[in-house]
Design an enzyme around this catalytic site. Structure first.
Site, PDB file in Angstrom:
ATOM      1  N   GLY A  94       0.942   5.067   0.290  1.00 57.77           N
ATOM      2  CA  GLY A  94      -0.166   6.252   0.793  1.00 57.77           C
ATOM      3  C   GLY A  94       0.664   7.455   0.357  1.00 57.77           C
TER       4      GLY A  94
ATOM      5  CB  VAL B 233      -0.861   0.004   1.382  1.00 53.61           C
ATOM      6  CG1 VAL B 233      -1.584   1.330   1.155  1.00 53.61           C
ATOM      7  CG2 VAL B 233      -2.068  -1.275   1.136  1.00 53.61           C
TER       8      VAL B 233
ATOM      9  CE1 TYR C  55       0.875   3.296   4.100  1.00 57.89           C
ATOM     10  CE2 TYR C  55       2.775   4.460   4.488  1.00 57.89           C
ATOM     11  CZ  TYR C  55       1.494   4.520   4.221  1.00 57.89           C
ATOM     12  OH  TYR C  55       0.856   5.528   4.176  1.00 57.89           O
ATOM     13  CE  LYS C  56       6.676   3.490  -3.931  1.00 58.35           C
ATOM     14  NZ  LYS C  56       6.190   3.292  -5.418  1.00 58.35           N
ATOM     15  CB  ALA C  57       6.024   6.288   3.653  1.00 63.51           C
TER      16      ALA C  57
END
Length: 290
Positions: A160, A158, A194-196
């Site tokens: 965001g 995901v 997670y990818k930020a």
């Protein structure tokens, strides 16, 4: 948090020799078309996108733990991957004006069990735009994506991204707080990874970037990586290092690695020299940080 601390489908096919993530994003679509336009004599056709993605995958994948490709223009590039390089398939349809930022996304209905059986991706990725006014919608989109991942038995990444219409008026502190809040909101859907975005666009002092990275780590129950959009190429390795000090497990980066190749006189030569040098610098960061 390392890759083996997650539950569910394994992230191991996406990891490098140290168990971190050294992944290259090549799933850009209309943004790549806009990047190519200044050096094209006419409209940028689909074949130009396919050609660049295939070339970049062939040259960069030997140094990457995985590559991220899209269904629309990236499928031929999947066969150009080096042995041992994992495949992440984008499961998003992006909404953006030509040359503009992504302002919306929907789940790609073309990512089916049949396509997964054909390509055998190691994970799926979903870009989820987040704004203070659309938090519940972002969570709903991420949940539908993770439901697809569970149905296909694949890890879900995901991504965001903070995209309020007035972001140009935000301070770096406002944006950093929103990046953390987006991660906290989207964590409830149970992403495998997670990818930020990089705090402060990579221009803030390293201590400030690391402090925000720690806050991201605290709100997640899974490992996370940084993307490179919005960060100058010359700052990205230091930004990754600062984020890794705060708990990030690596990167899934595109433009900071290869964007300049698009307009270079010889794109292949640029990829073989400067882009690989940038990946080597990022690899060195992985050696020197947790």
């Amino acid at each position: 948090m390392t890759a083996d601390s997650t539950t569910g489908p394994s992230l191991d096919p996406l990891t490098d020799r140290r168990g971190g993530f050294s992944m290259v994003a090549l799933d850009q679509r209309e943004s790549l078309r806009a990047m190519m336009a200044p050096v094209m004599s006419g409209p940028v056709g689909d074949e130009s996108l396919v050609e660049f993605k295939t070339l970049a995958t062939a040259i960069l994948s030997p140094r990457a733990s995985a590559v991220l490709l899209d269904r629309a223009y990236g499928l031929p590039a999947a066969a150009a991957r080096a042995p041992g390089c994992g495949l992440v398939l984008a499961a998003d349809v992006l909404q953006q004006e030509p040359g503009g930022p992504v302002v919306g996304a929907t789940l790609d209905e073309g990512v089916t069990a049949e396509l997964a059986a054909q390509l055998r991706p190691d994970a799926l990725k979903m870009l989820v735009p987040w704004t203070p006014a659309t938090r519940s919608g972002a969570v709903d989109l991420a949940e539908r994506f993770m439901r697809l991942c569970r149905t296909l038995g694949l890890p879900g990444i995901v991504e965001g991204v903070v995209r309020p219409p007035d972001i140009s008026s935000w301070s770096d502190a406002d944006r950093d707080a929103a990046i953390v809040r987006a991660a906290e909101d989207l964590a409830v859907v149970g992403p495998t990874l997670y990818k930020a975005e990089v705090p402060g666009y990579g221009a803030s002092p390293a201590e400030a970037i690391t402090a925000t990275a720690r806050r991201i780590t605290e709100v997640l129950d899974c490992p996370w990586v940084v993307l490179s959009s919005g960060v100058a190429a010359e700052r990205f390795a230091a930004a990754v290092q600062a984020c890794r000090q705060g708990g990030a497990s690596g990167f899934l980066a595109g433009r900071a690695v290869w964007a300049d190749a698009v307009t270079a006189p010889d794109p292949a030569e640029f990829l073989r020299t400067e882009s690989l040098r940038r990946l080597d610098a990022l690899d060195a960061v992985g050696v020197s940080t947790p």
